[in-house]
Design a protein around this motif. Structure first.
Motif, PDB file in Angstrom:
ATOM      1  N   THR A  13       0.848  -1.193   0.000  1.00 41.06           N
ATOM      2  CA  THR A  13       0.000   0.000   0.000  1.00 41.06           C
ATOM      3  C   THR A  13       0.881   1.241   0.000  1.00 41.06           C
ATOM      4  N   VAL A  14       0.270   2.380  -0.336  1.00 43.83           N
ATOM      5  CA  VAL A  14       0.973   3.662  -0.349  1.00 43.83           C
ATOM      6  C   VAL A  14       0.491   4.487   0.838  1.00 43.83           C
ATOM      7  N   THR A  15       1.430   4.831   1.717  1.00 43.58           N
ATOM      8  CA  THR A  15       1.133   5.688   2.864  1.00 43.58           C
ATOM      9  C   THR A  15       1.875   6.999   2.686  1.00 43.58           C
ATOM     10  N   ALA A  16       1.187   8.107   2.839  1.00 40.98           N
ATOM     11  CA  ALA A  16       1.810   9.428   2.695  1.00 40.98           C
ATOM     12  C   ALA A  16       1.807  10.144   4.039  1.00 40.98           C
ATOM     13  N   ILE A  17       2.869  10.888   4.296  1.00 40.68           N
ATOM     14  CA  ILE A  17       2.951  11.732   5.487  1.00 40.68           C
ATOM     15  C   ILE A  17       3.076  13.176   5.027  1.00 40.68           C
ATOM     16  N   VAL A  18       2.194  14.015   5.516  1.00 35.61           N
ATOM     17  CA  VAL A  18       2.215  15.433   5.163  1.00 35.61           C
ATOM     18  C   VAL A  18       2.216  16.260   6.444  1.00 35.61           C
ATOM     19  N   GLY A  19       2.528  17.542   6.292  1.00 35.03           N
ATOM     20  CA  GLY A  19       2.537  18.440   7.438  1.00 35.03           C
ATOM     21  C   GLY A  19       3.458  19.608   7.170  1.00 35.03           C
ATOM     22  N   THR A  20       3.495  20.533   8.096  1.00 31.30           N
ATOM     23  CA  THR A  20       4.311  21.723   7.925  1.00 31.30           C
ATOM     24  C   THR A  20       5.794  21.387   8.054  1.00 31.30           C
ATOM     25  N   SER A  21       6.646  22.265   7.566  1.00 28.35           N
ATOM     26  CA  SER A  21       8.094  22.059   7.640  1.00 28.35           C
ATOM     27  C   SER A  21       8.542  21.963   9.097  1.00 28.35           C
ATOM     28  N   GLY A  22       9.498  21.059   9.330  1.00 30.01           N
ATOM     29  CA  GLY A  22      10.035  20.906  10.679  1.00 30.01           C
ATOM     30  C   GLY A  22       9.186  20.059  11.595  1.00 30.01           C
ATOM     31  N   GLY A  23       8.142  19.420  11.032  1.00 27.09           N
ATOM     32  CA  GLY A  23       7.240  18.645  11.870  1.00 27.09           C
ATOM     33  C   GLY A  23       7.689  17.226  12.148  1.00 27.09           C
ATOM     34  N   GLY A  24       8.787  16.785  11.518  1.00 26.88           N
ATOM     35  CA  GLY A  24       9.313  15.457  11.785  1.00 26.88           C
ATOM     36  C   GLY A  24       9.099  14.453  10.673  1.00 26.88           C
ATOM     37  N   LYS A  25       8.649  14.900   9.503  1.00 24.44           N
ATOM     38  CA  LYS A  25       8.327  13.955   8.425  1.00 24.44           C
ATOM     39  C   LYS A  25       9.562  13.161   7.982  1.00 24.44           C
ATOM     40  N   SER A  26      10.636  13.857   7.653  1.00 20.83           N
ATOM     41  CA  SER A  26      11.837  13.173   7.181  1.00 20.83           C
ATOM     42  C   SER A  26      12.502  12.380   8.296  1.00 20.83           C
ATOM     43  N   SER A  65      -3.829   9.916  -4.499  1.00 22.71           N
ATOM     44  CA  SER A  65      -4.275   8.535  -4.665  1.00 22.71           C
ATOM     45  C   SER A  65      -3.700   7.593  -3.608  1.00 22.71           C
ATOM     46  N   ALA A  66      -3.014   8.123  -2.593  1.00 23.05           N
ATOM     47  CA  ALA A  66      -2.437   7.276  -1.537  1.00 23.05           C
ATOM     48  C   ALA A  66      -3.538   6.517  -0.804  1.00 23.05           C
ATOM     49  N   ASP A  67      -3.213   5.309  -0.357  1.00 25.16           N
ATOM     50  CA  ASP A  67      -4.185   4.507   0.392  1.00 25.16           C
ATOM     51  C   ASP A  67      -4.478   5.123   1.749  1.00 25.16           C
ATOM     52  N   ASN A  68      -3.467   5.767   2.332  1.00 19.97           N
ATOM     53  CA  ASN A  68      -3.666   6.441   3.614  1.00 19.97           C
ATOM     54  C   ASN A  68      -2.754   7.653   3.679  1.00 19.97           C
ATOM     55  N   ILE A  69      -3.280   8.759   4.180  1.00 14.98           N
ATOM     56  CA  ILE A  69      -2.518   9.992   4.348  1.00 14.98           C
ATOM     57  C   ILE A  69      -2.518  10.332   5.834  1.00 14.98           C
ATOM     58  N   ALA A  70      -1.322  10.455   6.407  1.00 15.48           N
ATOM     59  CA  ALA A  70      -1.190  10.818   7.814  1.00 15.48           C
ATOM     60  C   ALA A  70      -0.703  12.257   7.907  1.00 15.48           C
ATOM     61  N   VAL A  71      -1.405  13.065   8.686  1.00 14.99           N
ATOM     62  CA  VAL A  71      -1.046  14.476   8.860  1.00 14.99           C
ATOM     63  C   VAL A  71      -0.267  14.610  10.153  1.00 14.99           C
ATOM     64  N   LEU A  72       0.961  15.103  10.041  1.00 14.29           N
ATOM     65  CA  LEU A  72       1.861  15.207  11.186  1.00 14.29           C
ATOM     66  C   LEU A  72       1.923  16.653  11.679  1.00 14.29           C
ATOM     67  N   ASP A  73       1.798  16.824  12.978  1.00 10.04           N
ATOM     68  CA  ASP A  73       1.888  18.150  13.579  1.00 10.04           C
ATOM     69  C   ASP A  73       2.638  18.021  14.901  1.00 10.04           C
ATOM     70  N   ASN A  74       3.785  18.698  14.989  1.00 11.58           N
ATOM     71  CA  ASN A  74       4.618  18.630  16.195  1.00 11.58           C
ATOM     72  C   ASN A  74       4.904  17.193  16.615  1.00 11.58           C
ATOM     73  N   GLY A  75       5.217  16.358  15.616  1.00 11.42           N
ATOM     74  CA  GLY A  75       5.623  15.000  15.908  1.00 11.42           C
ATOM     75  C   GLY A  75       4.508  14.034  16.202  1.00 11.42           C
ATOM     76  N   LYS A  76       3.263  14.472  16.076  1.00 10.03           N
ATOM     77  CA  LYS A  76       2.118  13.598  16.325  1.00 10.03           C
ATOM     78  C   LYS A  76       1.231  13.532  15.092  1.00 10.03           C
ATOM     79  N   ILE A  77       0.602  12.384  14.892  1.00  8.33           N
ATOM     80  CA  ILE A  77      -0.377  12.264  13.807  1.00  8.33           C
ATOM     81  C   ILE A  77      -1.711  12.776  14.319  1.00  8.33           C
TER      82      ILE A  77
END
Length: 233
Positions: A20-33, A193-205
């Motif tokens: 499956t395709v999981t995407a992580i999005v959020g503002t810069s510096g939120g811990g995505k990378s 088209s990702a199967d799930n998109i997780a929104v990250l904010d201050n290190g939390k989904i």
């Protein structure tokens, strides 16, 4: 997880189901990378654990574990060598037919064929003789040659212009089929088209779901989406 100056990742629970395709999005510096770095074992969690099929990833041989992954980042590292050798770098098999096949899947064969010496063209230190979009497509061809079951795309299109992004995205859409994929995304257009998109904010989904589900809510994802696309109106 923290770098010694307060937690970057907090109480995070994230599952990446196979194929499956999981995407992580959020503002810069939120811990995505940072999440991608933890998964590849560049770092280890301060607390908690990361498991693969129920086994803590610390228990795997590091080289064998990393061999499961193909990684395409915003900053592609290419060598002052031929196009052919840059594509074949991740594997011992440098069968030319496979290299050309990987380049075709990566949307790279056409521009490579137009280079002065084709696949034998020297591309300069870090691929300086290629455009950003061309470098990314070489990186994708390299990942295809490795044929990994798990693929991590970390801001793979964020530094590209619209035309280059489209060509790289077409290549990405080809290689994600039949793989477990984690996408770290800045441009939300790349992960609809990702199967799930997780929104990250201050290190939390703080939100998760499909694009349509998240757009139906009035949360951070919808705000990020509306802000990005308002810029292009």
């Amino acid at each position: 997880f923290d770098y010694g100056e307060g937690n970057i990742i907090n109480d995070l629970i994230l599952k990446l189901p196979v194929n499956t395709v999981t995407a992580i999005v959020g503002t810069s510096g939120g811990g995505k990378s940072t999440i991608a770095d933890l998964i590849i074992r560049f770092y280890h969690p301060t607390h908690g654990e990361i498991t693969l099929d129920g086994t803590n990833i610390k228990k795997f041989n590091l080289n064998q574990y990393r061999s499961l992954f193909g990684v395409v980042t915003q900053e592609t590292f290419l060598f002052h060598d031929s196009v052919k050798n840059n594509i074949a770098y991740s594997g011992e098999n440098i069968d030319e037919e496979k290299i050309v096949g990987a380049a075709k899947i990566a949307n790279a064969h056409h521009f490579i064929s137009q280079l002065p010496d084709g696949y034998e063209t020297l591309i300069g230190d870090r691929g300086v003789r290629l455009s950003g979009g061309e470098r990314q497509r070489i990186a994708i061809a390299r990942a295809i040659m490795k044929n990994p079951p798990i693929l991590i795309l970390d801001e793979a299109t964020s530094a590209l212009d619209i035309e280059s992004e489209q060509k790289v995205q077409e290549a990405i859409n080809r290689i994600i089929k039949g793989r477990t994929v984690l996408v770290i995304a800045h441009r939300l257009s790349t992960i609809r088209s990702a199967d799930n998109i997780a929104v990250l904010d201050n290190g939390k989904i703080v939100e998760s779901g499909t694009h349509d589900q998240l757009m139906a809510e009035t949360g951070q994802y919808k705000r990020l989406h509306d802000m990005q696309f308002k810029k292009h109106e």
